[in-house]
Design an enzyme around this catalytic site. Structure first.
Site, PDB file in Angstrom:
ATOM      1  N   GLU A  62     -15.782   4.742   3.478  1.00  0.00           N
ATOM      2  CA  GLU A  62     -14.273   5.024   3.332  1.00  0.00           C
ATOM      3  C   GLU A  62     -14.558   5.678   1.889  1.00  0.00           C
ATOM      4  O   GLU A  62     -15.446   5.522   1.281  1.00  0.00           O
ATOM      5  CB  GLU A  62     -13.859   3.471   2.782  1.00  0.00           C
ATOM      6  CG  GLU A  62     -13.561   2.476   4.277  1.00  0.00           C
ATOM      7  CD  GLU A  62     -12.726   1.509   3.974  1.00  0.00           C
ATOM      8  OE1 GLU A  62     -12.270   1.243   2.929  1.00  0.00           O
ATOM      9  OE2 GLU A  62     -12.772   0.594   4.852  1.00  0.00           O
ATOM     10  N   LYS A  75       0.269   4.140   4.544  1.00  0.00           N
ATOM     11  CA  LYS A  75       0.123   3.556   3.276  1.00  0.00           C
ATOM     12  C   LYS A  75       0.786   4.492   2.294  1.00  0.00           C
ATOM     13  O   LYS A  75       1.993   4.362   2.259  1.00  0.00           O
ATOM     14  CB  LYS A  75      -1.288   3.583   2.773  1.00  0.00           C
ATOM     15  CG  LYS A  75      -1.805   2.239   3.786  1.00  0.00           C
ATOM     16  CD  LYS A  75      -3.430   1.925   3.947  1.00  0.00           C
ATOM     17  CE  LYS A  75      -3.488   0.351   4.548  1.00  0.00           C
ATOM     18  NZ  LYS A  75      -4.615   0.407   5.350  1.00  0.00           N
ATOM     19  N   HIS A  97      -6.755   4.605   1.812  1.00  0.00           N
ATOM     20  CA  HIS A  97      -6.452   4.267   0.467  1.00  0.00           C
ATOM     21  C   HIS A  97      -6.714   5.606  -0.627  1.00  0.00           C
ATOM     22  O   HIS A  97      -6.574   5.498  -1.640  1.00  0.00           O
ATOM     23  CB  HIS A  97      -7.111   3.029   0.015  1.00  0.00           C
ATOM     24  CG  HIS A  97      -6.854   1.811   0.902  1.00  0.00           C
ATOM     25  ND1 HIS A  97      -5.625   1.359   0.485  1.00  0.00           N
ATOM     26  CD2 HIS A  97      -7.295   1.544   1.866  1.00  0.00           C
ATOM     27  CE1 HIS A  97      -5.406   0.211   1.554  1.00  0.00           C
ATOM     28  NE2 HIS A  97      -6.649   0.545   2.350  1.00  0.00           N
ATOM     29  N   SER A 115     -10.868  -0.706   0.575  1.00  0.00           N
ATOM     30  CA  SER A 115      -9.629  -0.970   0.589  1.00  0.00           C
ATOM     31  C   SER A 115      -9.547  -2.530  -0.313  1.00  0.00           C
ATOM     32  O   SER A 115      -8.686  -2.742  -0.545  1.00  0.00           O
ATOM     33  CB  SER A 115      -9.400  -1.381   2.037  1.00  0.00           C
ATOM     34  OG  SER A 115     -10.232  -2.231   2.856  1.00  0.00           O
ATOM     35  N   ASP A 162     -13.110   7.258   6.077  1.00  0.00           N
ATOM     36  CA  ASP A 162     -11.862   6.506   6.307  1.00  0.00           C
ATOM     37  C   ASP A 162     -10.951   6.822   4.779  1.00  0.00           C
ATOM     38  O   ASP A 162     -11.495   6.053   3.805  1.00  0.00           O
ATOM     39  CB  ASP A 162     -11.924   5.001   6.583  1.00  0.00           C
ATOM     40  CG  ASP A 162     -10.560   4.285   6.861  1.00  0.00           C
ATOM     41  OD1 ASP A 162      -9.685   4.740   6.436  1.00  0.00           O
ATOM     42  OD2 ASP A 162     -10.548   3.364   7.750  1.00  0.00           O
ATOM     43  N   ASN A 210       0.747  -1.072  -0.099  1.00  0.00           N
ATOM     44  CA  ASN A 210      -0.044  -0.004  -0.155  1.00  0.00           C
ATOM     45  C   ASN A 210       0.844   1.282   0.039  1.00  0.00           C
ATOM     46  O   ASN A 210       0.329   2.354   0.259  1.00  0.00           O
ATOM     47  CB  ASN A 210      -0.720  -0.013   1.417  1.00  0.00           C
ATOM     48  CG  ASN A 210      -1.793  -1.177   1.414  1.00  0.00           C
ATOM     49  OD1 ASN A 210      -2.409  -1.549   0.158  1.00  0.00           O
ATOM     50  ND2 ASN A 210      -1.980  -1.663   2.289  1.00  0.00           N
ATOM     51  N   HIS A 246     -13.796  -0.900   6.791  1.00  0.00           N
ATOM     52  CA  HIS A 246     -12.751  -1.624   7.428  1.00  0.00           C
ATOM     53  C   HIS A 246     -13.048  -2.130   8.707  1.00  0.00           C
ATOM     54  O   HIS A 246     -13.686  -1.444   9.533  1.00  0.00           O
ATOM     55  CB  HIS A 246     -11.304  -0.733   7.296  1.00  0.00           C
ATOM     56  CG  HIS A 246     -10.306  -1.391   7.677  1.00  0.00           C
ATOM     57  ND1 HIS A 246      -9.689  -1.420   8.980  1.00  0.00           N
ATOM     58  CD2 HIS A 246      -9.432  -2.024   6.849  1.00  0.00           C
ATOM     59  CE1 HIS A 246      -8.427  -2.137   8.811  1.00  0.00           C
ATOM     60  NE2 HIS A 246      -8.314  -2.358   7.538  1.00  0.00           N
TER      61      HIS A 246
HETATM   62  C1  LIG Z   1      -4.999   0.202   6.754  1.00  0.00           C
HETATM   63  C2  LIG Z   1      -6.217   0.469   6.983  1.00  0.00           C
HETATM   64  C3  LIG Z   1      -6.528   1.065   8.116  1.00  0.00           C
HETATM   65  C4  LIG Z   1      -5.799   0.886   9.664  1.00  0.00           C
HETATM   66  O1  LIG Z   1      -4.599   2.012   9.269  1.00  0.00           O
HETATM   67  P1  LIG Z   1      -3.277   1.495  10.109  1.00  0.00           P
HETATM   68  O2  LIG Z   1      -2.504   2.714  10.237  1.00  0.00           O
HETATM   69  O3  LIG Z   1      -2.527   0.464   9.371  1.00  0.00           O
HETATM   70  O4  LIG Z   1      -3.561   1.218  11.105  1.00  0.00           O
HETATM   71  C5  LIG Z   1      -7.754   1.862   8.463  1.00  0.00           C
HETATM   72  N1  LIG Z   1      -8.820   1.743   7.575  1.00  0.00           N
HETATM   73  C6  LIG Z   1      -8.525   1.228   6.183  1.00  0.00           C
HETATM   74  C7  LIG Z   1      -9.735   1.475   5.013  1.00  0.00           C
HETATM   75  C8  LIG Z   1      -7.394   0.596   5.973  1.00  0.00           C
HETATM   76  O5  LIG Z   1      -7.002   0.105   4.948  1.00  0.00           O
END
Ligand SMILES: *Cc1c(COP(=O)(O)O)cnc(C)c1O
Length: 404
Positions: A178, A261, A210, A182, A207, A48, A134
């Site tokens: 989101e 990411k 990505h 993801s 969220d 990522n 997520h």
């Molecule tokens: C990776 C991810 C997270 C968590 O983030 P981290 O910093 O890795 O804890 C939260 N939401 C989504 C959609 C993710 O892909």
């Protein structure tokens, strides 16, 4: 009494029988998109680190300088003595990049969700979450104690129905989605959700794990409709199917995301109004009761945000690569850097992933329960650093195998 290990062994056997037993695999990520696994060099479509910033010379240099200046660890939580000078700089830079009033850095994206949601809502409140959000959003929603309901993926009509039926009986309402999903790579109908949020006096939390560093607009929530703080608790009109619209300026938009990411480092964040951020710093338990991030991480994120800001052509690349791939294999045009190739069957996906690995490509096999039953898939994550030749080579394999 059976011993703990016996019980755990049994639990693992159940998982194994459902093909859900997972094991860690040592992976040595090298510069660019190359990873070493079991002595073999592979081109990865499973990282990522969309912009390759985890290995960028400027990012590494910034981390090294901070490491030498501030040491390896923060020494305490942010509210005690862990709030080293780079935090303010990163929060200001992130807020400026996202176009929000303020930003709050957490230990990780997971911790940002776990800390924020219970600080905003609780018993008597309502959370409406997209079916595909997520796991850490769902964990956070459950932890909050609010009533949690799920709406069909990207279906704001369903979300509206749930609001009409349930909003009035709850004090506050938080909608979760989101920006870029993801495991599917599709994008949320933010504009529609914002309209719903305004009409129902609810708050919207997205969220952006990505999205940051991949979508051309750093903040999907800013722009039309503007950015606003949390609205005061609603006073609902009992004869209306939906509560009164919020007072002017009372929009509640909350953007969380990760620095692990596209940013290539580690940490999480919440962006929004000054009031929201000030409140979280005094109310989010994962910020209060967890040690601050190592200074080198913060320095790396800061350098990475500066690169995102100054190199829009780099930020555009992962999506361009994903679109090139979808064009080659004949899938609908990619909306983000993530493209799922859905093969449905768990065993088929495992075999496909193994075959790709044999041919020198690392492509994650994603199976239930991470994705719904019968939608097992290869998940391609495109990086700015992939070459057209690499993309053509995996596309050729997919076509030759007749997987689509
Ligand atoms: C990776 C991810 C997270 C968590 O983030 P981290 O910093 O890795 O804890 C939260 N939401 C989504 C959609 C993710 O892909």
């Amino acid at each position: 009494m059976p011993a703990l290990d016996d019980i755990l062994q049994q639990k693992m056997e159940v998982l194994e029988s459902k093909h859900q037993h997972r094991v860690l695999c040592v992976t040595d990520r090298q510069d660019g998109v190359v990873v070493m696994r079991g002595g073999k060099s592979l081109i990865s479509f499973s990282c990522n680190d969309y912009l390759g910033l985890s290995h960028h010379p400027k990012v590494i240099a910034a981390a090294k300088t901070a490491l030498e200046q501030y040491g390896t660890g923060a020494g305490a939580s942010r509210l005690v003595t862990g709030n080293h000078p780079l935090y303010d700089e990163l929060e200001a830079a992130l807020a400026a990049y996202k176009g929000t009033e303020a930003a709050c850095i957490f230990g990780s994206g997971y911790l940002a969700n776990l800390g924020t949601m219970p600080a905003l809502v609780g018993k008597g409140d309502l959370i409406l979450a997209d079916k595909f959000v997520h796991a850490c959003m769902i964990d956070a929603a459950r932890l909050s104690g609010a009533t949690v309901m799920r709406f069909a993926h990207n279906n704001f009509e369903h979300c509206r129905m749930l609001l009409e039926a349930n909003r009035i009986e709850h004090q506050n309402c938080l909608i979760l989605t989101e920006t870029v999903f993801s495991m599917d790579g599709d994008r949320a109908p933010i504009r529609g959700l914002k309209t719903l949020v305004n009409a129902s006096d609810s708050w919207l939390m997205t969220d952006d794990a990505h999205g940051l560093g991949v979508l051309s607009s750093p903040s999907p929530l800013v722009g039309e409709g503007g950015e606003g703080g949390l609205s005061p608790t609603s006073h609902t009109r009992k004869d209306s199917p939906l509560p009164n619209p919020p007072p002017q300026g009372g929009r509640g938009l909350i953007e969380m995301g990760t620095l692990s990411k596209a940013t290539g480092s580690y940490g999480g964040y919440v962006c929004g109004s000054k009031t929201l951020v000030e409140y979280l710093k005094t109310a989010a338990r994962t910020l209060i009761y967890s040690t601050a991030l190592p200074p080198a991480n913060i320095a790396a994120s800061l350098a990475a945000i500066q690169i995102m800001q100054s190199e829009p052509e780099l930020v555009a690349k992962p999506l361009q690569h994903a679109k090139y791939f979808t064009q080659l294999v004949g899938l609908p045009e990619a909306q983000s850097a993530i493209v799922p190739v859905i093969l449905k069957d768990n065993d088929k996906v495992l075999a496909a992933s193994a075959l790709l690995e044999e041919k020198g490509f690392l492509v994650a096999a994603i199976r239930p329960p991470t994705v719904p039953e019968n939608t097992a898939r290869l998940r391609f994550a495109f990086s700015a650093l992939h070459t057209r030749e690499q993309i053509e080579a995996v596309a050729d394999i997919i076509k030759a195998q007749g997987w689509l």
